[in-house]
Motif scaffolding. Structure first.
Motif, short mmCIF file in Angstrom:
data_model
loop_
_atom_site.label_atom_id
_atom_site.label_comp_id
_atom_site.label_asym_id
_atom_site.label_seq_id
_atom_site.Cartn_x
_atom_site.Cartn_y
_atom_site.Cartn_z
N GLY A 10 13.58 -13.99 17.15
CA GLY A 10 14.10 -14.69 18.32
C GLY A 10 15.61 -14.78 18.25
O GLY A 10 16.21 -14.62 17.19
N CYS A 12 19.24 -16.67 20.52
CA CYS A 12 19.79 -17.34 21.69
C CYS A 12 21.27 -17.01 21.75
O CYS A 12 21.92 -16.85 20.72
CB CYS A 12 19.55 -18.84 21.66
SG CYS A 12 20.32 -19.68 20.28
N LEU A 22 17.62 -17.58 25.83
CA LEU A 22 16.72 -17.68 24.67
C LEU A 22 15.61 -16.66 24.78
O LEU A 22 15.01 -16.50 25.86
CB LEU A 22 16.11 -19.09 24.62
CG LEU A 22 15.09 -19.35 23.51
CD1 LEU A 22 15.74 -19.35 22.14
CD2 LEU A 22 14.38 -20.69 23.74
N HIS A 23 15.36 -15.96 23.71
CA HIS A 23 14.31 -14.93 23.71
C HIS A 23 13.56 -15.03 22.38
O HIS A 23 14.17 -14.91 21.32
CB HIS A 23 15.02 -13.57 23.84
CG HIS A 23 14.09 -12.40 23.90
ND1 HIS A 23 13.65 -11.84 25.06
CD2 HIS A 23 13.52 -11.68 22.91
CE1 HIS A 23 12.85 -10.83 24.81
NE2 HIS A 23 12.75 -10.70 23.50
N LYS A 24 12.24 -15.26 22.43
CA LYS A 24 11.44 -15.34 21.19
C LYS A 24 10.16 -14.55 21.39
O LYS A 24 9.56 -14.60 22.46
CB LYS A 24 11.06 -16.79 20.89
CG LYS A 24 12.21 -17.77 20.85
CD LYS A 24 11.94 -18.90 19.88
CE LYS A 24 11.17 -20.04 20.45
NZ LYS A 24 11.08 -21.16 19.46
N GLY A 46 26.10 -16.66 19.19
CA GLY A 46 24.65 -16.86 19.27
C GLY A 46 24.01 -16.88 17.90
O GLY A 46 24.67 -16.69 16.88
N PRO A 65 15.02 -19.19 17.37
CA PRO A 65 15.59 -20.51 17.14
C PRO A 65 14.68 -21.62 17.67
O PRO A 65 13.95 -21.45 18.64
CB PRO A 65 16.89 -20.48 17.95
CG PRO A 65 17.15 -19.07 18.30
CD PRO A 65 15.84 -18.38 18.31
N PHE A 67 14.55 -25.76 18.99
CA PHE A 67 15.47 -26.57 19.81
C PHE A 67 14.99 -28.01 19.93
O PHE A 67 13.86 -28.33 19.55
CB PHE A 67 15.65 -25.93 21.19
CG PHE A 67 14.36 -25.42 21.78
CD1 PHE A 67 13.45 -26.28 22.38
CD2 PHE A 67 14.03 -24.07 21.67
CE1 PHE A 67 12.26 -25.81 22.89
CE2 PHE A 67 12.82 -23.59 22.19
CZ PHE A 67 11.93 -24.46 22.80
N LYS A 71 16.49 -28.91 24.97
CA LYS A 71 16.84 -27.49 24.83
C LYS A 71 18.36 -27.31 24.86
O LYS A 71 18.89 -26.46 25.56
CB LYS A 71 16.19 -26.66 25.93
CG LYS A 71 14.90 -25.99 25.50
CD LYS A 71 14.55 -24.87 26.45
CE LYS A 71 13.39 -24.08 25.94
NZ LYS A 71 12.90 -23.06 26.79
N PHE A 74 20.24 -25.77 19.14
CA PHE A 74 19.41 -24.65 18.65
C PHE A 74 19.65 -24.44 17.15
O PHE A 74 20.79 -24.57 16.68
CB PHE A 74 19.75 -23.37 19.41
CG PHE A 74 19.27 -23.43 20.85
CD1 PHE A 74 18.10 -22.83 21.23
CD2 PHE A 74 19.99 -24.14 21.79
CE1 PHE A 74 17.63 -22.90 22.53
CE2 PHE A 74 19.55 -24.24 23.10
CZ PHE A 74 18.36 -23.62 23.47
#
Ligand code: F6R
Length: 588
Positions: A10, A12, A22-24, A46, A65, A67, A71, A74
């Motif tokens: 992931g 951010c 944010l990508h997980k 990031g 990450p 949070f 949110k 992070f």
């Protein structure tokens, strides 16, 4: 944090005061490399993480990450927060809402809490102050990076018993948990200290202990795969070089000795030792076991070997003549470091045998030797093991010559060690033969590995490597132990790899091979070049050149590493990143 894909990943990215991108996901980051590089994500700071699940299953929610409730804060984290359950319960009672099962998430909520609450002077806390307060409550180990939407150009980094370093360029900072990750991008690094909190902004790196950046030893070429299909094969092919690198500038055949820059100031202390504890984990433990045979036979020192995870809970009986040798490729293995700290606290002289320069182990041992094997990237340790065994051979000569070893013996060992790289290359040149052998044996699901004396640990190493990367069942056992139980498993479906060079226990190994053959077992022998007789007893032979008995492990390990590699390829395994395993085991 972490430099390669394991079970999820992931990241951010912060862009001004907008909500961070944010990508997980679960899965391996390598599978989505091109997809990710096409993403258009503006921003200049990031956090990113590849996860190897410990607390909480492999799910998107558990990927970093992590949070806080809003949110806005992070966190990425390596290590384990041991008291996370209590902290989570308390924070939940205070109204915090958790979205994962991980220990890491408590850090985000603690930081949130301390940012909301003013300090004793009634002032609002900065992000780094809130992180410092949060870490006071945390028990366990961590390498963390924290960012907040309210200060989007700031990264706060902190560590305790988990590696974290900062790559320093003219116009950027790159923070990572491993120097290998930084090598392609920066030439200078700063290693964070335990309990240190660093603050990174676009124009400044603030450290708790001011110091200048050091050179990063690894070149980007060393961390690339080149023409090889896998890092593991590249690293096996570099095994002769690992010996060359370990011995470079250290051998003194004319005086039958060895010199180590790192031991110069401790020579007198080392001379006074009469007992050595040798500690490592996994493959490094097998290198320690080989070292035990060498040191007892040639340096006349009482030795005891153990794995870090067991030794740390024993009650070590030591005195001022006890020394301890810690063997670790990464220098970050939590169990080995725990033993080091425990024994240091008891006043034991510590000697580190480490590959990673600047690692925690190399910084905390009183004296040490770098194995200089270069970066090892495949999860399975291969060339690093060879570097460790070569270093143990040199240390044996060094300590032996301080005691009763004669010039002639010392000279014979160092001269032969000098020849080992060339002998290793002869084995590697015949790797196609091992590949063919794998074709013959790839249908079997169970393998025995047997060896005696110096090669008993090599049997364990061969079996571990096969298990680790091919997921086949393999067991290593000293040859003489077979008849004490294990022999019951031998039949036509359970082949045995017998390491039987022409040495002082050769005849004993032949007896053990007969025990297997008599029960219908197939046997592959690792034998000394020129031993034609062995062909009459076993089913297949892999030859290794003749060398001194104590150095045979350096040669016998090569075909075993290749056998495991080709088997894993034949079975379609992910050779460089075997399932369920991490390269550095920085958690207990
Ligand atoms: C096996 C392997 C592991 C490591 C062990 C210790 O191929 O790689 O068994 O040897 O985790 O790691 P270091 O040497 O980094 O302490």
């Amino acid at each position: 944090m972490e430099y390669r894909g394991y079970d999820s990943y992931g990241f951010c990215v912060f862009n001004g005061d907008k909500s961070p991108f944010l990508h997980k996901k679960t899965g391996k980051i390598s599978d989505v490399e091109s997809e990710l590089s096409n993403l258009d994500v503006p921003g200049c700071a990031g956090l990113a993480h590849t996860r190897w699940a410990t607390t909480g299953g492999v799910t998107e929610e558990n990927a970093h990450p992590h949070f806080d409730c809003r949110k806005e804060i992070f966190v990425v984290h390596n290590g384990i927060i041991e008291n996370y359950r209590e902290l989570k319960e308390q924070l939940s009672q205070e109204g915090h809402k958790f979205s994962s099962e991980t220990d890491t998430e408590v850090i985000a909520h603690l930081v949130e809490k301390f940012l909301e609450n003013k300090n004793e002077d009634g002032q609002k806390r900065s992000l780094e102050e809130a992180v410092a307060e949060a870490l006071k409550l945390v028990k366990g180990t961590y390498g963390i990076l924290v960012m907040s939407k309210s200060e989007p150009q700031k990264i706060v980094a902190a560590r305790l018993s988990s590696p974290l370093l900062i790559g320093v360029n003219d116009d950027e900072y790159i923070i990572a948990s491993d120097p290998v990750a930084i090598a392609p991008y920066a030439k200078k690094i700063v290693n964070l200290d335990d309990y240190e909190i660093a603050v990174i902004t676009p124009d400044k790196l603030s450290l708790a202990r001011e110091r200048s950046a050091e050179d990063l030893e690894y070149t980007s070429q060393e961390v690339e795969r080149g023409d090889y299909d896998h890092f593991m094969l590249k690293e096996i092919m570099e095994e002769p070089e690992a010996v060359e690198n370990a011995i470079r500038g250290r051998l003194m055949p004319e005086v039958g000795s060895v010199k180590f820059g790192g031991l110069e100031n401790s020579a007198e202390k080392l001379r006074s030792l009469d007992r050595l504890l040798l500690i490592g984990c996994g493959t490094a433990h097998y290198a320690a076991m080989v070292g035990e045979y060498m040191l007892e036979e040639y340096a006349g020192i009482k030795c005891e070997t153990d794995v870090g995870s067991e030794f740390r809970y024993r009650k070590p009986i030591v005195d001022d003549k006890t020394g301890a040798i810690f063997i670790s490729q990464s220098g970050e293995t939590a169990d080995t470091l725990a033993c080091l700290r425990e024994l240091k606290q008891k006043g034991v002289t510590s000697i580190g045998i480490t590959n990673a320069i600047g690692s925690t182990q190399s910084r905390e041992t009183s004296t040490g030797i770098y194995t200089r094997s270069g970066p090892e990237i495949a999860v399975a340790s291969t060339k690093a093991f060879i570097g460790q065994v070569a270093t143990m051979a040199m240390l044996t000569v060094y300590l032996g010559r301080q005691r009763e070893m004669s010039l002639v013996t010392g000279s014979r060992i160092v001269s032969e060690l000098d020849r080992v790289p060339e002998l290793g290359r002869q084995i590697l040149a015949k790797r196609e033969e091992i590949k063919k052998l794998v074709e013959k044996y790839k249908g079997y699901r169970d393998f025995w590995y047997i060896g005696r004396k110096y090669n008993a640990p090599i049997a364990l190493e061969g079996a571990l490597k096969l298990k680790e990367i091919s997921y086949l069942h393999a067991e290593g056992v000293p040859g003489g132990e077979l008849k004490h139980g294990s022999l019951a498993l031998v039949d036509k479906d359970f082949p045995t790899i017998a390491i039987c060079p022409s040495d002082s226990v050769y005849e004993k190994m032949v007896s053990n091979i007969h025990e297997v053959k008599a029960r219908g077992g197939l046997v592959i022998a690792i034998a000394t070049q020129g031993n034609e007789d062995i062909k009459n007893i076993v089913d297949d032979v892999i030859y290794i050149p003749k060398t001194l008995e104590m150095l045979t492990p350096l040669l016998a390990a090569i075909p075993l590493h290749l056998f495991a590699y080709y088997m894993a390829i034949a079975l379609g395994r992910d050779v460089d990143r075997p399932r369920n395993l991490a390269k550095s085991v920085t958690v207990e």
